[in-house]
Design an enzyme around this catalytic site. Structure first.
Site, mmCIF file in Angstrom:
data_model
loop_
_atom_site.group_PDB
_atom_site.id
_atom_site.type_symbol
_atom_site.label_atom_id
_atom_site.label_comp_id
_atom_site.label_asym_id
_atom_site.label_seq_id
_atom_site.Cartn_x
_atom_site.Cartn_y
_atom_site.Cartn_z
ATOM 1 N N ARG A 73 0.244 -1.176 0.005
ATOM 2 C CA ARG A 73 0.074 0.431 0.130
ATOM 3 C C ARG A 73 0.947 1.555 0.247
ATOM 4 O O ARG A 73 0.741 2.341 -0.235
ATOM 5 C CB ARG A 73 -0.324 0.339 1.066
ATOM 6 C CG ARG A 73 -2.312 1.198 1.587
ATOM 7 C CD ARG A 73 -3.534 0.804 2.585
ATOM 8 N NE ARG A 73 -2.353 1.108 3.808
ATOM 9 C CZ ARG A 73 -2.242 0.110 4.545
ATOM 10 N NH1 ARG A 73 -2.795 -1.532 4.546
ATOM 11 N NH2 ARG A 73 -1.955 0.648 6.179
ATOM 12 N N TYR A 129 -14.836 22.938 -10.801
ATOM 13 C CA TYR A 129 -15.056 21.404 -11.724
ATOM 14 C C TYR A 129 -16.388 20.706 -11.144
ATOM 15 O O TYR A 129 -16.536 21.349 -9.415
ATOM 16 C CB TYR A 129 -13.844 20.415 -10.926
ATOM 17 C CG TYR A 129 -14.072 19.066 -11.617
ATOM 18 C CD1 TYR A 129 -14.418 18.690 -12.918
ATOM 19 C CD2 TYR A 129 -13.555 18.003 -10.763
ATOM 20 C CE1 TYR A 129 -14.150 17.612 -13.840
ATOM 21 C CE2 TYR A 129 -13.188 17.213 -11.116
ATOM 22 C CZ TYR A 129 -13.439 16.558 -11.995
ATOM 23 O OH TYR A 129 -13.870 15.369 -12.455
ATOM 24 N N ASP A 200 -6.543 23.781 -8.419
ATOM 25 C CA ASP A 200 -6.873 22.624 -8.967
ATOM 26 C C ASP A 200 -6.102 23.107 -10.553
ATOM 27 O O ASP A 200 -6.853 23.757 -11.221
ATOM 28 C CB ASP A 200 -8.634 22.606 -9.325
ATOM 29 C CG ASP A 200 -8.616 21.157 -10.663
ATOM 30 O OD1 ASP A 200 -7.666 20.513 -11.422
ATOM 31 O OD2 ASP A 200 -10.004 20.671 -10.706
ATOM 32 N N LYS A 225 -5.921 13.162 -17.347
ATOM 33 C CA LYS A 225 -6.111 14.160 -18.356
ATOM 34 C C LYS A 225 -4.684 13.869 -19.220
ATOM 35 O O LYS A 225 -4.464 12.755 -20.092
ATOM 36 C CB LYS A 225 -6.386 15.272 -18.825
ATOM 37 C CG LYS A 225 -8.385 15.977 -18.256
ATOM 38 C CD LYS A 225 -8.972 14.482 -16.822
ATOM 39 C CE LYS A 225 -10.696 15.276 -17.064
ATOM 40 N NZ LYS A 225 -10.784 14.479 -15.680
#
Length: 415
Positions: A73, A129, A200, A225
């Site tokens: 992890r 967003y 962002d 993206k």
């Protein structure tokens, strides 16, 4: 041809294109540390369990330190290489680092849950967003965090909101309406009041805007993206300078967040060509935007790279690049006609993303999700409210323009 530099290579800072290729490729991750041969890319390390040779090694383990095996992890060289590469591309992150998340939304949530506590107030840009807005109304509200929305283009009003707030989440440009605010002014006003600033930065990527160099604390991106670039991996990241990086990483570990080594390897592959893809998509987008601006069916083109778009002067001043994402507003018409336009497109898919090799189109209807600023904007005709968002890919710009031309004819016929 560029003249050769007189500066010795070892003393000359690497340019962005070179750093994209070289970042995250440590010798110990590519094979040269223990073998006379090496591989170009860090291998894919798949493991849930990391083994220790004996109890002494287990007890002497450095604990929660970067770059050391502990448990699956916590990652392994494939994930570490991607995180290090992203940090190297983020100006202002010296002494800090990057945390990887399963998605861009997860990165936003992880960053906000790091900096906010019950009873805090978050300032959230009104053109954010939509999942960020939903998070504020749902997850954060459930944890006792109050959200105040603000018009990103009104710096004076924003400064008046800062006293008493704990953090601000900025986005430049807005993901639907594409306003580019005066980011240095907003960040400066927030920092003057002691707020933690999150940005962002998915639209521009660190190649087009460097939030940390302007004083922001955490730079967030949906790697889905531009970094992926091929519409086949979902992932997010948050990069912070030293004061916040350790807290960001620990909160991510507390939440049990992890990305797979296979996805990290795919992201590393996409990263190496991101600069070239961004340049191509930006150039094509500007060509398409300029053509749309000449069309009688179009009331306004909302493209940060285009003069006349809201905040274009700030984009020119503060940004070093763009991308293929922008919107345009139709001159009057109906929602049914706008649907006919999108349905008529043959080279544009209908889907929510951008930054891939393929072009996309989606409707823009921000009126219902604006809180502090209206839509249509005050400088627009109230009848001009139906928009379309285009994500320009790597197709030929002329072909995309021809496709839009016949789709605009379908819009006119559907009135």
């Amino acid at each position: 041809m560029t003249a050769p530099s007189d500066t010795p290579p070892q003393d000359r800072p690497l340019q962005t294109a070179t750093r994209i290729v070289a970042a995250g490729r440590r010798p110990e991750w590519t094979g040269t540390a223990s073998h006379p041969a090496a591989v170009v890319n860090p291998p894919v390390w798949r493991a849930s369990t990391h083994l220790y040779p004996d109890m002494a090694a287990l007890r002497s383990h450095p604990g929660n330190a970067d770059g050391h095996f502990y448990y699956g992890r916590r990652g392994a060289p494939t994930q570490w290489a991607l995180a290090e590469a992203l940090t190297e591309l983020e100006p202002g992150a010296q002494g800090g680092g990057t945390v990887l998340y399963p998605s861009g939304v997860s990165a936003i949530a992880g960053a906000l849950l790091t900096v906010l506590r019950p009873g805090d107030t978050l300032l959230l840009t009104d053109n954010a967003y939509e999942p960020s807005r939903a998070m504020a109304r749902g997850l954060l509200a459930d944890f006792g965090v109050k959200t105040i929305w603000f018009d990103p283009m009104d710096t004076t009003a924003f400064a008046a909101l800062c006293p008493g707030a704990a953090a601000v989440l900025l986005e430049a440009p807005g993901s639907l309406t594409m306003e580019v605010p005066d980011m240095p002014a907003l960040i400066g006003a927030a920092k003057a009041q002691g707020l933690t600033v999150l940005v962002d930065n998915t639209w521009a990527s660190p190649l087009g805007f460097a939030p940390l160099t302007h004083g922001a604390d955490i730079s967030i991106a949906s790697l889905t993206k531009h970094v992926s670039g091929h519409s086949d991996v979902v992932m997010g990241s948050a990069t912070a300078a030293a004061p916040w990086y350790g807290k960001l990483r620990l909160r991510s570990q507390n939440l049990g967040l992890v990305v797979s080594p296979d996805d990290a390897a795919m992201m590393l592959r996409g990263l190496r060509t991101m600069g070239l893809r961004l340049e191509a998509a930006t150039a094509a987008a500007l060509s398409v935007a300029q053509w749309l601006a000449t069309r009688p069916e179009v009331a306004r083109v909302l493209c940060p790279m285009l003069p006349g778009s809201p905040g274009h002067e700030y984009w020119r001043r503060d940004f070093t690049g763009g991308c293929g994402l922008f919107s345009f507003v139709l001159k009057g018409g109906t929602a049914k006609a706008r649907d006919a336009l999108i349905d008529a497109l043959t080279l544009f898919g209908i889907g929510y993303s951008f930054g891939g090799f393929e072009s996309l189109a989606t409707p823009v209807d921000p009126a219902a999700i604006r809180t502090a600023s209206p839509w249509p904007r005050p400088d627009m005709d109230s009848a001009d409210r139906f928009g379309v968002r285009l994500a320009i890919g790597l197709e030929d710009a002329g072909d995309l323009i021809a496709d839009l031309e016949q789709a605009l004819a379908a819009w006119a016929a559907a009135q």
